[in-house]
Enzyme design. Structure first.
Site, PDB file in Angstrom:
ATOM      1  N   ARG A 177       0.826  -1.206   0.000  1.00 44.96           N
ATOM      2  CA  ARG A 177       0.000   0.000   0.000  1.00 44.96           C
ATOM      3  C   ARG A 177       0.865   1.264   0.000  1.00 44.96           C
ATOM      4  O   ARG A 177       0.410   2.323  -0.407  1.00 44.96           O
ATOM      5  CB  ARG A 177      -0.913   0.031   1.233  1.00 44.96           C
ATOM      6  N   ARG A 181      10.190   5.866  -2.062  1.00 42.36           N
ATOM      7  CA  ARG A 181      10.600   6.814  -3.116  1.00 42.36           C
ATOM      8  C   ARG A 181      12.047   7.279  -2.925  1.00 42.36           C
ATOM      9  O   ARG A 181      12.486   7.431  -1.788  1.00 42.36           O
ATOM     10  CB  ARG A 181       9.691   8.058  -3.085  1.00 42.36           C
ATOM     11  N   ARG A 253      -9.257  -6.244  13.444  1.00 49.24           N
ATOM     12  CA  ARG A 253      -8.681  -5.316  14.403  1.00 49.24           C
ATOM     13  C   ARG A 253      -9.704  -4.211  14.629  1.00 49.24           C
ATOM     14  O   ARG A 253     -10.413  -3.782  13.700  1.00 49.24           O
ATOM     15  CB  ARG A 253      -7.392  -4.686  13.854  1.00 49.24           C
ATOM     16  N   ARG A 283      -0.779   6.004  16.215  1.00 47.09           N
ATOM     17  CA  ARG A 283      -0.679   7.340  15.616  1.00 47.09           C
ATOM     18  C   ARG A 283      -1.508   8.342  16.404  1.00 47.09           C
ATOM     19  O   ARG A 283      -2.399   7.968  17.186  1.00 47.09           O
ATOM     20  CB  ARG A 283      -1.106   7.323  14.156  1.00 47.09           C
ATOM     21  N   GLU A 304      -4.590   6.988  18.918  1.00 45.25           N
ATOM     22  CA  GLU A 304      -5.231   5.777  18.400  1.00 45.25           C
ATOM     23  C   GLU A 304      -4.417   4.542  18.782  1.00 45.25           C
ATOM     24  O   GLU A 304      -3.207   4.526  18.607  1.00 45.25           O
ATOM     25  CB  GLU A 304      -5.285   5.945  16.874  1.00 45.25           C
ATOM     26  N   TYR A 352      -9.553  -5.402   2.854  1.00 43.36           N
ATOM     27  CA  TYR A 352      -9.013  -4.098   3.283  1.00 43.36           C
ATOM     28  C   TYR A 352      -9.185  -3.138   2.096  1.00 43.36           C
ATOM     29  O   TYR A 352      -8.333  -3.081   1.215  1.00 43.36           O
ATOM     30  CB  TYR A 352      -7.542  -4.327   3.616  1.00 43.36           C
ATOM     31  N   ASP A 354      -9.974   0.613   0.249  1.00 45.07           N
ATOM     32  CA  ASP A 354      -9.994   2.075   0.355  1.00 45.07           C
ATOM     33  C   ASP A 354     -11.356   2.584  -0.111  1.00 45.07           C
ATOM     34  O   ASP A 354     -12.093   1.890  -0.809  1.00 45.07           O
ATOM     35  CB  ASP A 354      -8.881   2.671  -0.509  1.00 45.07           C
TER      36      ASP A 354
HETATM   37  N1  UDP Z   1       2.909   0.935   8.198  1.00 44.50           N
HETATM   38  C1  UDP Z   1       4.021   0.887   9.021  1.00 44.50           C
HETATM   39  N2  UDP Z   1       4.513   2.053   9.513  1.00 44.50           N
HETATM   40  C2  UDP Z   1       3.958   3.254   9.264  1.00 44.50           C
HETATM   41  C3  UDP Z   1       2.823   3.305   8.420  1.00 44.50           C
HETATM   42  C4  UDP Z   1       2.317   2.119   7.913  1.00 44.50           C
HETATM   43  O1  UDP Z   1       4.528  -0.188   9.322  1.00 44.50           O
HETATM   44  O2  UDP Z   1       4.456   4.285   9.767  1.00 44.50           O
HETATM   45  C5  UDP Z   1       2.378  -0.359   7.673  1.00 44.50           C
HETATM   46  C6  UDP Z   1       1.325  -0.948   8.616  1.00 44.50           C
HETATM   47  O3  UDP Z   1       1.423  -2.348   8.581  1.00 44.50           O
HETATM   48  C7  UDP Z   1       0.026  -0.483   7.989  1.00 44.50           C
HETATM   49  C8  UDP Z   1       0.367  -0.562   6.503  1.00 44.50           C
HETATM   50  O4  UDP Z   1       1.740  -0.158   6.434  1.00 44.50           O
HETATM   51  O5  UDP Z   1      -1.063  -1.318   8.330  1.00 44.50           O
HETATM   52  C9  UDP Z   1      -0.489   0.286   5.592  1.00 44.50           C
HETATM   53  O6  UDP Z   1      -0.406   1.635   6.015  1.00 44.50           O
HETATM   54  P1  UDP Z   1      -1.595   2.671   5.751  1.00 44.50           P
HETATM   55  O7  UDP Z   1      -1.097   4.026   6.105  1.00 44.50           O
HETATM   56  O8  UDP Z   1      -2.116   2.438   4.390  1.00 44.50           O
HETATM   57  O9  UDP Z   1      -2.658   2.189   6.851  1.00 44.50           O
HETATM   58  P2  UDP Z   1      -4.137   2.756   7.206  1.00 44.50           P
HETATM   59  O10 UDP Z   1      -4.101   4.256   7.162  1.00 44.50           O
HETATM   60  O11 UDP Z   1      -5.071   2.124   6.198  1.00 44.50           O
HETATM   61  O12 UDP Z   1      -4.343   2.225   8.591  1.00 44.50           O
END
Ligand code: UDP
Length: 388
Positions: A177, A181, A253, A283, A304, A352, A354
């Site tokens: 996902r 870069r 989850r 986060r 969260e 999962y 979007d």
């Molecule tokens: N992820 C991570 N560290 C980060 C951000 C994301 O390990 O700082 C991993 C984590 O497993 C997460 C996945 O990347 O579930 C996808 O991230 P995304 O930001 O798409 O998650 P969402 O916002 O859908 O919870």
């Protein structure tokens, strides 16, 4: 030609999937009744103004609209004024803050280097585990892409907290996902269209549902064993709940949110991730940064944490480990044997998804249902396969 069915179509759930399908069917001349268990529409993208600060709050965690699908982008712009918004995230690891998704700035910050894009690419390639040719897990994928240092700092701890398991048990699709870069571009998403609805998602969904052919019943869970009518049922609730969890519970989850209010600006960015495994939160979201076009003296921010969903919890993320996939196969077989119901969306197909994918799939489901009505056949249980 509009179709005039005898019975209204029943939809369980007024989230994005249910609402878009309702609108498409209503515009084709069908009558639709939506049954929503909660006291609001818009599912988990529900937003509401916080009465104390006046800030628009994303009640079930940050939802950023981004898509590469022009038809979906036109659709949301029909029902909301989409404000330009470019999502930006930072992460705190070991007491320091870094740019995300991992990009040239992150690499130089983390390794204390001053690499050019080309040098950074070679530098990361040299650390990547090139013996992993066909990654099978999240961890393999990360090691093959970026090597152990970046993986351990930015992904391992966060992913363990978010998913409650070892990243070796998780599929590669979760890591895929996020981009990696070698430029300083720190936009969280690659999609060409990004934006947030001016009045929040709930107002956007209210506009979608504002059609004379649609009736919405809030605080009214639909019991699939005793449906309130004989029309076709669109089920956007959990797949296993439709069958009374008869084969067992699919794993999800759930998220817990702790809100705090203060003056001014708390963290200067909409989302700050916390990568360390020993920091409980995954986060912190500061909602006022989702509406840079508004001005608020006070602020509300939300810590969260992620947990295994119990029976009474709101399901957010389908886990899809090996056990869930076996159970899912059992439920898919049961669903295929049902008639008169179509399973849709993140919960109904246990994927999962979007928001833009939910909308695109809702178009397909509505088209399949309309085609079946026209042809006098039964709509399929799944328009998109839930496995994989
Ligand atoms: N992820 C991570 N560290 C980060 C951000 C994301 O390990 O700082 C991993 C984590 O497993 C997460 C996945 O990347 O579930 C996808 O991230 P995304 O930001 O798409 O998650 P969402 O916002 O859908 O919870």
């Amino acid at each position: 030609m509009p179709i005039t069915p005898v019975e209204p179509v029943l939809i369980a759930g007024a989230g994005l999937s249910g609402s878009v399908i309702a609108r498409e069917l209503a515009e084709a001349g069908l009558n639709v009744r939506i049954f929503e268990a909660r006291n609001h529409i818009a599912g988990n993208c529900h937003t509401a103004r916080d009465p104390e600060t006046g800030v628009m709050v994303h009640h079930y965690g940050p939802h950023i609209f981004h898509t590469g699908n022009g038809a979906v982008w036109s659709y949301v712009n029909r029902f909301a004024k989409m404000q330009p918004y470019r999502h930006s995230v930072r992460t705190t690891v070991g007491g320091r803050t870094y740019s995300l998704p991992v990009n040239l700035t992150t690499i130089n910050q983390f390794f204390g280097t001053n690499l050019t894009p080309k040098e950074a690419e070679a530098f990361v390639k040299a650390r990547a585990d090139q013996s992993i040719r066909d990654p099978e897990s999240f961890e393999d994928q990360a090691l093959a892409m970026m090597g152990p240092e970046l993986y351990k700092a930015f992904f391992k701890g966060y992913t363990q907290k978010q998913w409650g398991c070892d990243p070796r048990q998780l599929p590669t699709s979760i890591l895929k996902r996020l981009p990696l870069r070698f430029t300083a571009d720190d936009s969280y998403f690659n999609h060409p269209h990004q934006g947030l609805p001016d009045g929040g998602y709930t107002a956007m969904v209210a506009a979608i549902l504002d059609h004379p052919g649609i009736t919405v019943h809030l605080n009214t869970p639909l019991d699939p064993a005793n449906p309130p009518g004989r029309g076709h049922l669109i089920w956007s609730g959990p797949l296993d709940a439709y069958f009374g969890h008869r084969l067992g519970r699919l794993g999800y989850r759930t998220l817990k949110f702790e809100h705090h209010r203060t003056w001014g600006d708390f963290q200067g960015i909409p989302v700050m991730n916390y990568g360390d495994a020993d920091v409980p939160q995954t986060r912190i979201t500061e909602h006022k940064h989702f509406t840079p076009w508004e001005c608020h003296a006070r602020t509300i921010y939300t810590c969260e944490t992620s947990h295994a969903a119990g029976a009474g919890d709101i399901p957010y993320y389908p886990i899809r480990l090996v056990e869930e996939k076996a159970l899912l196969a059992g439920y898919v077989a049961k669903a295929g044997a049902e008639t008169g119901v179509t399973f849709v969306g993140r919960l109904g197909t246990y994927r999962y998804l979007d928001m833009d994918v939910c909308i695109a799939e809702a178009f397909d489901v509505a088209a399949a249902i309309l085609a079946a009505h026209k042809g006098g056949t039964a709509p399929p249980a799944f328009v998109h396969p839930p496995l994989g």
